[in-house]
Design an enzyme around this catalytic site. Sequence first.
Site, mmCIF file in Angstrom:
data_model
loop_
_atom_site.group_PDB
_atom_site.id
_atom_site.type_symbol
_atom_site.label_atom_id
_atom_site.label_comp_id
_atom_site.label_asym_id
_atom_site.label_seq_id
_atom_site.Cartn_x
_atom_site.Cartn_y
_atom_site.Cartn_z
ATOM 1 N N ASP B 413 -29.727 -42.533 18.818
ATOM 2 C CA ASP B 413 -29.224 -41.645 19.828
ATOM 3 C C ASP B 413 -29.955 -40.315 19.625
ATOM 4 O O ASP B 413 -30.552 -40.098 18.566
ATOM 5 C CB ASP B 413 -27.717 -41.513 19.587
ATOM 6 C CG ASP B 413 -27.100 -40.467 20.455
ATOM 7 O OD1 ASP B 413 -27.433 -40.449 21.649
ATOM 8 O OD2 ASP B 413 -26.300 -39.676 19.944
ATOM 9 N N LYS B 414 -29.937 -39.474 20.606
ATOM 10 C CA LYS B 414 -30.620 -38.210 20.392
ATOM 11 C C LYS B 414 -29.649 -37.100 19.979
ATOM 12 O O LYS B 414 -29.712 -36.595 18.877
ATOM 13 C CB LYS B 414 -31.365 -37.782 21.654
ATOM 14 C CG LYS B 414 -32.203 -36.536 21.443
ATOM 15 C CD LYS B 414 -32.896 -36.093 22.684
ATOM 16 C CE LYS B 414 -32.005 -35.318 23.621
ATOM 17 N NZ LYS B 414 -31.564 -34.033 23.130
ATOM 18 N N PHE B 703 -13.511 -32.507 32.466
ATOM 19 C CA PHE B 703 -14.812 -33.174 32.526
ATOM 20 C C PHE B 703 -14.627 -34.684 32.485
ATOM 21 O O PHE B 703 -13.783 -35.207 31.767
ATOM 22 C CB PHE B 703 -15.639 -32.736 31.314
ATOM 23 C CG PHE B 703 -16.982 -33.378 31.247
ATOM 24 C CD1 PHE B 703 -18.058 -32.824 31.922
ATOM 25 C CD2 PHE B 703 -17.170 -34.547 30.525
ATOM 26 C CE1 PHE B 703 -19.290 -33.422 31.852
ATOM 27 C CE2 PHE B 703 -18.398 -35.147 30.470
ATOM 28 C CZ PHE B 703 -19.471 -34.579 31.142
ATOM 29 N N GLY B 850 -29.034 -40.011 26.796
ATOM 30 C CA GLY B 850 -28.534 -39.802 28.146
ATOM 31 C C GLY B 850 -29.218 -38.629 28.826
ATOM 32 O O GLY B 850 -28.956 -38.341 29.985
ATOM 33 N N LYS B 951 -27.419 -48.976 26.343
ATOM 34 C CA LYS B 951 -27.873 -48.828 24.959
ATOM 35 C C LYS B 951 -27.646 -50.122 24.197
ATOM 36 O O LYS B 951 -28.530 -50.620 23.499
ATOM 37 C CB LYS B 951 -27.097 -47.694 24.272
ATOM 38 C CG LYS B 951 -27.514 -46.311 24.681
ATOM 39 C CD LYS B 951 -26.796 -45.284 23.831
ATOM 40 C CE LYS B 951 -27.184 -43.865 24.228
ATOM 41 N NZ LYS B 951 -26.514 -42.848 23.411
#
EC number: 7.6.2.1
Lengths: 343, 1323
Positions: B413-414, B703, B850, B951
Site C-alpha cells: 500500500d502507499k 466522510f 488509491g 488490491k
Amino acid sequence: MGRTKKMVKEELANRPDNTAFTQQRLPAWQPMLSAGIVIPGFVIIGLAFIGIGVALFVTSQSIQLLELDYTGVEQTSPCFKCSDPNAKNCMCELTFSTDTLFKGPVFFYYGLSNYFQNYRSYGVSKDDDQLSGNLDNFKSPSDTCAPYEYDRNNKPFVPCGAVANSLFNDTFKLYQIVNGAKKVVPLDGKGISWWTDYNIKYRNPAVTPLKNAFNGTVKPLYWSKPAYELDPSDPANNGFINQDFLVWMRRAALPDFRKLYRRITDGDYAEGLPAGNYSLQIAYNYPVLSFEGRKKVVFSNVSWMGGKNEFLGIAYLVIGSLCVVMSVVMLIVYAKFKFPEEE
Amino acid sequence: MTWRSPLALVREALRGQRAREKDLRNLASNLPYEGLEKGKQPNRYFPGNAIKTTKYTLLLFIPMNLFEQFHRLANIYFVGLAILNFVPVVNAFQPEVALIPICVILCLTALKDAWEDFRRYQSDRKLNNTPCLIYSRKEKQFVERRWKDVRVGDFVRVVCNEIVPADLLLLHTSDPSGVCHIETSNLDGETNLKLRRTMSGLCISHPVFEPESFNSVVVCEKPNNNLNHFKCYAEKPDKEKVGAGIESLLLRGCTVRNTDHAVGFVVYAGHETKSMLNNNGPRYKRSKLERKLNINVFFCVILLFTMCLIGALGHFLWLQALPVVPPFLVPDSNGHLDSPSLSGFYMFFTMIILLQVLIPISLYVSIELVKIGQIFFITNDIDLYDEDTDSRVQCKALNITEDLGQIEYIFSDKTGTLTENKMVFRRCSIMGTEYPHKENAIRLAVLEEPESEEDIIFDHVPQPPNTRWSLDTEDTNPEDTQHHHGSWRKSKVAGTAQSNVAFSSPLETEVIPDRKLLQQISRAESSSSSSQKIDPYLDFFLALAICNTVVVSMATAQRQRTSESLHSRQTNNPLNTLSNLVKKPGSLHRIFTFWQRKPKRNRTISEDSVTEGDDFNPPVKTEEPGDINGLQTCSLYAPSQCNMPATTSDNLSYEAESPDEAALVYAAKAYGFTLLARTHDSVTVRLPSGEDLVFEVLDTLTFDPIRKRMSILVRHPITKKFVLYTKGADYAIMELLGTPYAEHLSGSQKNIAADTQHHLDCYAKEGLRTLCFTKKIVSDKMYESWLVNRRRALAAIDNREELVMDTAVQLETNLSLLGATGIEDRLQESVPDTIVALREAGIQVWVLTGDKPETAVNIGYACRLLEDEDLVINMSCKNKLTCTSILDCTLEEVRRYSEDPRNVDTTQDISLVIDGRTLTMALSSDLQDRFVDLAKRCRSVLCCRVTPLQKSRVVKVVREKLKVMTLAVGDGANDVNMIQAADIGIGISGQEGMQAVMASDFAISRFRHLKKLLLVHGHWCYTRLANMIIYFFYKNVAYVNLLFWYQFFCGFSGTAMIDYWLMIFFNLFFTSVPPIMFGIMDNDVSAEMLLGVPELYRMGQGAGAYKFSTFWVSMLDAFYQSLVCFFIPYLAYQDSDIDVFTFGTPLNTISLFTILLHLSIEIKAWTVIHWVIILGSVVLYFIVTLAYSGLCITCNPPSNPYWILQSQMADPMFYLICILTTVVALLPRYIFHVLRNSIAPSPLAQARHLDRLDPSTKSELIKEWRSFRGGGQVKRSRLSTPPSPTLETPVDIHLQSPISSDVMGDEFILNVITENYQRPLHT
C-alpha cells in the site's frame, strides 16, 4: 538529563532487551570448511589412523587361532557317525597338532554357524525373574516362556523358555598326545561368563539343598539332567550359576558365533599349548545339521583387542591412507580454487 | 428455586433460543423487575456479561484436549501404531513402551494447551471481576458490582478513564450537550478519540439522570461483529420511535475519555458484545515448507512400507529355506508354527512397529518448538522495535515464519505504508492563487536532514532558482534558518516522546505561514468589517478549521498512559509536583518563569516541554516579529470564552480521525484561526483578531468513500446564515461546483476552478495529497426542507446509510470553490533504501494505491520504485478494446526488447503504471494471462486508484497465475483484503487504526522493518527450518536403518539389538534438542551480511534450501551412514562371542556420534549454547545409558542392559570402532562440503567467508561484491533526485526515459495531464 533518560526507559516498556542472546549476536565460532583449512586436519587424522591401523594389524597378526569343524558333514570327518540324528551319546575324537607354542592363556571356544540366537521370539523366551532365583516364578513362569512354560502335565519348566531349553550340550575333553599317551589338558571353566551374570543377575534360590527348590518342576524338554545337576561337584557352578549355562544364556548377536567354553590356564599349559599333537574328545549331542548349521571348536589366544580380527586394522590403514590422499587432493584444490580474499 | 416441570423447562429453552435468534430484539429495562426470580425477568434469554474464553473445563480437559489433538493426522498415525502394538500376532515386546513417545508428545501438547487455557481463564476471571457501577432500584443509586453481574437491560455508569463493561446504548453523559468521548484502542488500536452521542428523550435527565423513568423498549438488531455499524430504535410507550446508530453505542472494551461520566443501557452483554464477536483467535496458515514437508513424509511412508515389505519377504524366504524346525524357532503356545507365508505377513506389521521411527514422530512437535523460538527472536529484535510507538514486531500467525524467507512478490500500500501517514501542510491555493509556503518547506527539510542522510527529501528544498518560490530566498536570514534548525531538532526529540498524543509531532503541528498569505489575511481582516466575515480568505481558513471532525482535547485531559507516566515521575521531581499542583497554565507559566529566571513564553504543560523546554522557541517568534507573534501573544492570554476549563491556544491538542484533518487544523491555527473547542452542536474558532466565534453546528455530513467528501453545516454567529463547508477529493468536488464564487467579487479572476485545478495537478505531481474546499450559503427555506428529509433518513432503520448519504448528496450541490490544499505525506524513513534492497533480493515490489497516478508515480520515483532510466509503461484506457490492444502491443514490444540480442546484457528496467479501471479490464479472465505475463517482465508495477477489492484481486491473480510467494503490506482497513489474500500479510501499525494489523500475520511499525524482517529473519527462519527438517528426516532414516540392516542377520525376525528404552530415549532426549536448537539458532550468515548483500535472499526463493534433491541426497547420505554404522561394527565383531545387546551398544553410540557430528558439520556458527547442547547431549547419553545399565538388572527383558555399556567402555575396541565408524560415516559429507566450498562456493558460503573478516575489510568487500554482482546497483545507490515537475512546466513522465518513445510507440504514452480531467464514475 539523567531524569530524562530514566523517563524514556520507563516509557519504553516494550523495548526488547539488547543482549547478545536476544539479538542473536552471541560470539560465534564459524568454522569454514574449505580446502586450505582442512588439509592439516586430514593429514593428522590420516597419520593417526595409519598408526592405529598398523598397531591393530600387528596385534591381530600375533594372535594365534585354530579352528576345527566337527559337524561331521563330510564322511571323512571323525564325527560323521555322530551327525546321525538318531545316534545317542555319541562320542567322537578330533586330532590336531601345533607346530609352535600356542601362547597362553589359550581360550577354548565352541562355535555355531547359521544358528539364530538373535531370533526375535527365541530371545524373548526366558524368564529373568525365575533365573534370578525368584521361587514364585518357579511355580508359575512368565508367559514369555511359552511354549516352554509348562509340560504336558502342567508342571512348570525350570528354567523355562526356548533359550534355556536349547542349551548347548556338547562337552569336550582335550588331551595332549605325549609319546602316544593322552595327557589331560586341564580346562578352566571358571570366569568364562560375565562377572555380572554370575554374581548379580543369575541367582539360585536360597534353598539348600538346591534340589528342593526344584520340587514340582520339570527339567527343560531337551535337557538330559535338571538344572541342579549341571555341575554337582561344585555348588558355585551349579543351577542357574553354572558357567556354561550363563554363557549360553547370553545370546549371540550374529548367526555365526562362538562362545567361550573353557580357558587353558593351569598346570603345564599356563604358558600355552606346546607344539605337539592333541586329541579333542567330543560328546556329540547337539543337533545342527537339520538346519544346516555347523559346529566347531576354536582355540585362540587373546590380546588387548580381543580375538583375531584383521578387519579393523586394515580398515584403519585404508581410511588413514585415504585421508592422506584426500589431503593431497585438497592441496591441489586449494592451489587452484582458493578464495580470492585468502591471499 | 422452585420446581418446574421439565416440559416447562424445555419450552423455556426453546423460547430463549427463539428470542436470541430473532432478527430484532426487544429489550426492556430490568429495573421494574429487580429482585424478582429469573423466570420473570424480561431479558432472561440473553446471556450475561460474564465471559468465558477458555476452551476446556477442568473436568473435561483430558477428553476434550485429546479429541482436539486427534484432529491431527500425524497423531492418528501414531495412535494407530500404538494400537498395532497391542495386536498379539505382531509380537511386540512391550506394547506399553511403544506408547511412551506418543504419550510424551500428547502430554507436551496438552501441557501447552492447558497453560494457554489457564492464562485465558485468569484473564477472564480478572475481567469478570472488574468492578463497575450498576443502577439498583432498591438503593436508588448506582452501586458497585462486578462486570459479570451486568445483564442486558441494566443501567451502567462509566466514569472517565474507565473501561466500558458491555455494549451500552448511551443515554446520559455528564456533558450538557450529551456527548461522550471514547477511545477504542483496546478494540481496534485507534488512539484518536471518538465522539458518541446520547440517545435523547428517553428518560428524564434533568437535573439528574433517572434510570427508573426509562420506560421505552429498545429494539435492536441481532448481535454482529461489525464494529462500525449498529442499528436500533427505542419505542416509547406512546409508540414514538427514536432511532440510534453506532454513534450512540459505547462498545465493550472502550475507554471513556474527556467525559466525567456516562450512563448507558446494556444492549449486548458478554459474548454477544461486538468486541467479543470480533475476537476470533489466531489464524492458522500452512506454510509452503510445511506443504512440501508433508510430501516428504509421504515418501517416508513409502520407504517404510518398502522396507517392511522387504522384511516380510525376507522372513518368508528365510523360513522357507529352513529344512526342519531348528531349536531357535519358537512355536506358539500350542506348539504350532505358522506357515512361512503367514509369518511373513505378520512380520510386515512387526516391521512397521520396529521401523516406525522412520516417520519422524517428533518432527511436528519440534517444528512447533522451533517456530516458537524463531518468533521469540523475531519479536525480540531491537532493530524491529519502534521507539516512537513503543512497539515491537508482532507475530500473529505462529507457523509461517519460514515463508518470510521465500517471498517473491511484495504488494504494498502507499499511504501509511511507504509514507508516514503524517500529514504536513505544504501548500495551498486560494481563489486561484498559489501560496507555496516556502519557509515551511525549508523547515521540513531541516527537520528531515538529521534523521537519515540517505533519505530522500521528498521535495528538494534548495530548489533550483527557476522555481517560483526561490525568488524570495534572499529575504530569509540564514541565521534565522540556522536557529530554526537547532530549535526544531530539539522540539522534534520532544515530540517523539509525546507520541501517545495522536498526530501531534511538531512536524505536523507547526506550520510556518506564507508571508504573502499572511499579508493577504491581515488585509482581509482589516478591510472586511468586523460584523461581516465573508472574505474568501477568511472563509477558506474557517473551512480548514471547522470542516472536520477533529476533537479538541486539553493537554491536562490526556490519555491514561501520559498521566501514569506523569504520576510516576512526579515522585522524583519536585518541579513536576509543583506543576501538577497548579492547574492553570497561566500560573504554571509564571511559576516556571520565576523558577528558571528566564523569560519564557508559550510554555505548555505537556511533560516533554517541561523536560526539554529550555531551548524551546516557537519558530514564529524569529520569523515574523510583527504579525504572527502578536497574534500568538494575544491568544495566549486572551480570556477563555467557551465553556472549556482552560484554554490557551498552545495546550490544545487535536485528536483527529485522519491525519489530514489534523494537518489542516494546525495549518489554520498557524494563520491564527484556532479551533478552540468542538462540541456536539458547536465549534469555537478564534480568529486572528483574537475574537472567538462560536458556530452552531447543525449537521455533519460525514466522510464516506463513495462521496469522497465531507461537509459541515453551521450557522454563522454573525451573519446568522446557514453555511455549508465541504471538503473533498478534487474530482469529487469539481463536478459539484456552481457559479464560481469569485465571479461577482472580481472580474479578473474568471476561472478560479481552472486555475485551482491546474494547481491541484501540480500538487499531485509533487506527490501531495490534495483537497478542495468549498462553501455554500444555504437558504433558510432550503435548510428547512432538507432537514425534514434528513430527520427521516436518520430515523430509518432499513437502508439508513443509503438514505443518509442521499440527503448529504442533496445538499452538496452548487458549491463555490474556495481553494485547495496540498498536504504532504512524507516518505517513511529509509523507504527507498528498503525498496532497493528488496528488489536486489529478487523481490518484485508492486505498489497498489488509491491515489492518483501522478501522485503515485511521483512517490514511485521518490521511493526509488521507479528509476530515472526506467522505461515506464503507462496504461490507462477507457474501454476494453483499447486495453486489449495496448496490452498486446506492449507485451510484444517488451518481448522483442528482451529478446533483442543487443539487450542481453543490459538489465531491462520496465515499470508499469496502471490505473484502477484499466486494471479491472486487465484482470478480466481473458486478459489476465497477458497482463500477468507483462507484469512478470516489469521490474515494478504501480497500480493507482485501486479499490480494496481490486488490491486483493491483483494479489490473488499473481499468486495463482505465477505460483509465487506473495506478501502484502498495508496499514489501513482498505488493505485488509489484500493482506488476507497474500501468503503473508503484514500490517503496519500506523496512524490509520489497527484493522490491517488485526488481519495480518505479522505486524510491524515501520516499512523499513520489512527489510530486516525478510532479508534477515526470513532468510534465517527459512534456512534454519529447512535444514532442520531435512536433518530430522536424515536422522530418523540413519538411525532406523541400523535396525533394518540387522534384520538380514536375524532371519528378518524383527529383533532390535538396541534396548527398547534406549531407542526411545535416543529420539526423545539424546538427539532431539540439538536439531531444535539448530532450527532456532543457527546463523548461516550474519545479519549484517544479509542486509549488506540482499542477493543472498534469492537462495530462499523458489525451492531454495528445501529441494527434493536436497531431501534425497540427505536420504542417500542417511543410507550410506547407516550402512557404515552397521557394517563396520559387524565386520569388527564377526566371529566373536559378542552378544546381541553388547553388539547394539556401540551401534547406538556410533549413531549418536554420527548424528550429532553430522549436525555439527551443518551448524554454521558455534555459540556457547551450541557447544553446551551438543556436548550436553553426548554427556546425557552416557550418563543415562550408564545409569540405566547400572540399575536395570532384570528389568526390560529381553534386552537386559545390565552393565553392558560399562563393560564396553572398558574395552579399547569399543573406542576404536566408534572412532573409525564415525569418521568413515561422515567423511563423504565433510569432503563434499569442503570441495563445494572451495571449488564452487555458493554465495552464502562466500558471504560466510566474508563474515569472518574484520569489519572494515568486510564492508569494503561487501561494496565490491555488490558492484561486481549487482551491476547497476552502485550507480543507483547515489541519492537520485526525483524529477520535480514545476508548476510552469508540467512534464510528461515519459520524457525521462529516452528510449520509451522509440520502443513504445506514441499511442501508449498517455499523457498524464490529459487524464486528469477524467472523472471517476460515481453513481
